[in-house]
Design an enzyme around this catalytic site. Structure first.
Site, PDB file in Angstrom:
ATOM      1  N   HIS A 123       0.874  -1.168   0.000  1.00 31.69           N
ATOM      2  CA  HIS A 123       0.000   0.000   0.000  1.00 31.69           C
ATOM      3  C   HIS A 123       0.918   1.227   0.000  1.00 31.69           C
ATOM      4  O   HIS A 123       2.044   1.162   0.515  1.00 31.69           O
ATOM      5  CB  HIS A 123      -0.812  -0.053   1.301  1.00 31.69           C
ATOM      6  CG  HIS A 123      -1.885   0.960   1.442  1.00 31.69           C
ATOM      7  ND1 HIS A 123      -1.628   2.246   1.849  1.00 31.69           N
ATOM      8  CD2 HIS A 123      -3.227   0.881   1.256  1.00 31.69           C
ATOM      9  CE1 HIS A 123      -2.778   2.911   1.924  1.00 31.69           C
ATOM     10  NE2 HIS A 123      -3.760   2.107   1.558  1.00 31.69           N
ATOM     11  N   ASP A 200       3.504  -4.232   7.689  1.00 30.26           N
ATOM     12  CA  ASP A 200       2.226  -3.526   7.634  1.00 30.26           C
ATOM     13  C   ASP A 200       1.135  -4.583   7.800  1.00 30.26           C
ATOM     14  O   ASP A 200       0.875  -5.360   6.879  1.00 30.26           O
ATOM     15  CB  ASP A 200       2.115  -2.811   6.283  1.00 30.26           C
ATOM     16  CG  ASP A 200       0.717  -2.272   6.023  1.00 30.26           C
ATOM     17  OD1 ASP A 200      -0.142  -2.397   6.912  1.00 30.26           O
ATOM     18  OD2 ASP A 200       0.497  -1.739   4.920  1.00 30.26           O
ATOM     19  N   GLN A 203      -4.116  -5.232   6.916  1.00 28.30           N
ATOM     20  CA  GLN A 203      -5.107  -6.179   6.376  1.00 28.30           C
ATOM     21  C   GLN A 203      -5.005  -7.547   7.023  1.00 28.30           C
ATOM     22  O   GLN A 203      -5.786  -8.437   6.688  1.00 28.30           O
ATOM     23  CB  GLN A 203      -4.922  -6.332   4.855  1.00 28.30           C
ATOM     24  CG  GLN A 203      -5.210  -5.078   4.067  1.00 28.30           C
ATOM     25  CD  GLN A 203      -6.683  -4.684   4.094  1.00 28.30           C
ATOM     26  OE1 GLN A 203      -7.558  -5.478   4.466  1.00 28.30           O
ATOM     27  NE2 GLN A 203      -6.984  -3.459   3.721  1.00 28.30           N
ATOM     28  N   LYS A 226     -10.109  -1.037  10.680  1.00 27.36           N
ATOM     29  CA  LYS A 226     -10.209  -2.285   9.907  1.00 27.36           C
ATOM     30  C   LYS A 226     -10.490  -3.465  10.838  1.00 27.36           C
ATOM     31  O   LYS A 226     -10.726  -4.579  10.400  1.00 27.36           O
ATOM     32  CB  LYS A 226      -8.922  -2.531   9.124  1.00 27.36           C
ATOM     33  CG  LYS A 226      -8.601  -1.352   8.212  1.00 27.36           C
ATOM     34  CD  LYS A 226      -7.903  -1.737   6.960  1.00 27.36           C
ATOM     35  CE  LYS A 226      -7.292  -0.518   6.313  1.00 27.36           C
ATOM     36  NZ  LYS A 226      -7.877  -0.187   5.028  1.00 27.36           N
ATOM     37  N   CYS A 364      -4.806   2.501  -3.586  1.00 26.03           N
ATOM     38  CA  CYS A 364      -3.578   3.026  -2.965  1.00 26.03           C
ATOM     39  C   CYS A 364      -2.408   2.067  -3.135  1.00 26.03           C
ATOM     40  O   CYS A 364      -1.614   1.857  -2.201  1.00 26.03           O
ATOM     41  CB  CYS A 364      -3.779   3.309  -1.477  1.00 26.03           C
ATOM     42  SG  CYS A 364      -4.950   4.608  -1.181  1.00 26.03           S
TER      43      CYS A 364
HETATM   44  N1  PMP Z   1      -1.754  -0.848   4.569  1.00 23.56           N
HETATM   45  C1  PMP Z   1      -2.698  -1.563   3.974  1.00 23.56           C
HETATM   46  C2  PMP Z   1      -2.352  -2.904   3.425  1.00 23.56           C
HETATM   47  C3  PMP Z   1      -3.992  -1.055   3.892  1.00 23.56           C
HETATM   48  O1  PMP Z   1      -4.945  -1.771   3.286  1.00 23.56           O
HETATM   49  C4  PMP Z   1      -4.277   0.215   4.436  1.00 23.56           C
HETATM   50  C5  PMP Z   1      -5.649   0.828   4.336  1.00 23.56           C
HETATM   51  N2  PMP Z   1      -6.264   0.692   3.110  1.00 23.56           N
HETATM   52  C6  PMP Z   1      -3.245   0.913   5.050  1.00 23.56           C
HETATM   53  C7  PMP Z   1      -1.996   0.347   5.112  1.00 23.56           C
HETATM   54  C8  PMP Z   1      -3.433   2.263   5.642  1.00 23.56           C
HETATM   55  O2  PMP Z   1      -4.305   2.223   6.718  1.00 23.56           O
HETATM   56  P1  PMP Z   1      -4.874   3.571   7.347  1.00 23.56           P
HETATM   57  O3  PMP Z   1      -5.420   4.366   6.196  1.00 23.56           O
HETATM   58  O4  PMP Z   1      -5.924   3.096   8.282  1.00 23.56           O
HETATM   59  O5  PMP Z   1      -3.747   4.249   8.017  1.00 23.56           O
END
Ligand code: PMP
Length: 405
Positions: A123, A200, A203, A226, A364
């Site tokens: 991401h 990270d 997910q 999430k 993203c």
């Molecule tokens: N990493 C991954 C794999 C994600 O799916 C997301 C959210 N789509 C994020 C990081 C970022 O999370 P947040 O916007 O809650 O900070």
């Protein structure tokens, strides 16, 4: 244990409604999960009964709010099996958690000419902070590629690690491909080479039982929203030895021990990394979300979602010209796809009018889009409350809208 889906769904009032006069089908949990009533009530209760600024020890309500806030830290420490509550830093989300590490770790440990390995399936929030940090420190970002099945090319990793490598950044689960990455293997290899690993887990945390001590990971980030909790709160797990050595990320109240114009000393962990008034009520409500998840059992949730993934994959494959991105054998409940002749954006808009919420776009993760040479794709993702009937509803809706293309 039987998975009582009706009972689980009854805790999510938002799911029981119609949009555009159609029953709502929510298939976008990977973007943000819906919140059970327990979470909403906890937010309300704190505001109605004992709201006060925490850690200031000024009065009854401030003390009660502080106690709750710190109890949630214990809950999170237990949820991820951290060795110590000092290793749990509250942030505003996975993005901030990663930025904290990118900023503080690089300030202390990354120097000119050093290298940071970042997987191609990240991401943006686990790419851009490393590019920014590398830019500031004169370091280089090196790509760990994935193959067309959406699997990391692990055989290339040993060759990418050099004496200059300081950190590997990788997600536990891809938000586009659904791939569950072999992070234990990555961590083992990294540590043999004295390299730190930032995972990270945005997910993964809602679907995989986590054990920081067993994983032996250096940093692990995730978001409350999430995990069926509120947005605006997140977690950074950091190994104590790193956190002790890293400089603070932000300056302000609470992160200090003593301040004078001659200089400042910093607070102990975890407070050194928690400057300013945090998101008090949302953090308390995050505790309610974790309790709710624990009551159902993350393994039970994962099993249920896996059934949905298997069923959803086979149903989607009935559609002519549909390509699924991400076919790893170890996969979480995410299905990204495109259909020949149908723009993902049009599909999302038309399906939405049938009451079905899916995600479309680049998610993203531009490098994944570039890998598959596409502008974007549609994505269905599952949470604890989804059902096979909802997948059928998507298929029925698709049958109706496809004649319009
Ligand atoms: N990493 C991954 C794999 C994600 O799916 C997301 C959210 N789509 C994020 C990081 C970022 O999370 P947040 O916007 O809650 O900070």
């Amino acid at each position: 244990m039987t998975y009582d889906i009706e009972k689980i769904r009854s805790n999510f009032p938002i799911l029981n409604q119609e949009v555009y006069n159609k029953p709502l089908v929510y298939l976008d949990t990977a973007a943000s999960a819906q919140k059970p009533i327990q979470v909403l009530l906890k937010q309300e209760q704190l505001h109605n009964e004992y709201y006060g600024n925490i850690h200031r020890g000024a009065h009854f309500m401030a003390d009660k709010a502080t106690l709750e806030y710190e109890q949630v830290r214990d809950q999170v420490a237990a949820f991820v099996n951290a060795k110590s509550r000092k290793e749990i830093i509250f942030t505003k989300g996975a993005t901030e958690s990663i930025n904290l590490v990118a900023s503080s770790f690089s300030e202390k440990f990354i120097n000119e000419g050093d290298e940071i390995i970042v997987s191609e399936m990240e991401h943006h929030s686990n790419i851009v902070p490393w590019q920014m940090a590398a830019g500031k420190r004169g370091a280089k970002v090196v790509k760990l590629p994935f193959n067309d099945l959406g699997i990391l090319e692990m055989e290339k990793l040993p060759g990418l690690i050099t004496s200059k490598t300081k950190l590997i950044a990788v997600n536990h689960v891809s938000n586009v491909l659904g791939t569950i990455n072999p992070i234990a293997d990555i961590i083992e290899l990294a540590h043999k080479n004295n390299v730190a690993v930032m995972v990270d887990g945005a997910q993964a945390a809602p679907h995989i039982s986590l054990d920081m001590q067993k994983l032996d990971v250096d940093f692990y980030a995730f978001s409350g929203h999430k995990l069926y909790g509120p947005n605006g709160v997140g977690v950074l797990y950091g190994r104590e030895k790193w956190l002790e050595e890293m400089p603070p990320y932000q300056g302000g109240g609470q992160m200090i021990s003593e301040v004078s114009f001659d200089g400042t000393t910093f607070n102990e962990l975890p407070y050194k990394f928690e400057a300013g008034t945090p998101n008090i009520s949302n953090l308390a409500a995050f505790g309610a979300a974790l309790k709710f998840i624990n009551e159902i059992g993350i393994e039970n949730i994962a099993r249920h979602e896996h059934e949905l993934l298997v069923y959803g994959t086979s149903r989607l494959k009935e559609i002519d010209g549909l390509k699924i991105y991400g076919e790893a054998p170890q996969k979480s409940g995410v299905l990204s796809f495109n259909i020949d002749g149908i723009h993902f954006y049009d599909l999302g808009m038309m399906i939405d009018k049938m009451g079905i919420a899916i995600r479309t776009g680049h998610h993203c993760a531009d490098p994944i889009m570039q890998h598959f040479n596409m502008q974007g794709c549609a994505r269905i993702s599952f949470g604890m409350y989804n059902t096979k009937e909802e997948i059928d509803a998507f298929m029925d809706a698709f049958d109706k809208v496809k004649v319009m293309f």
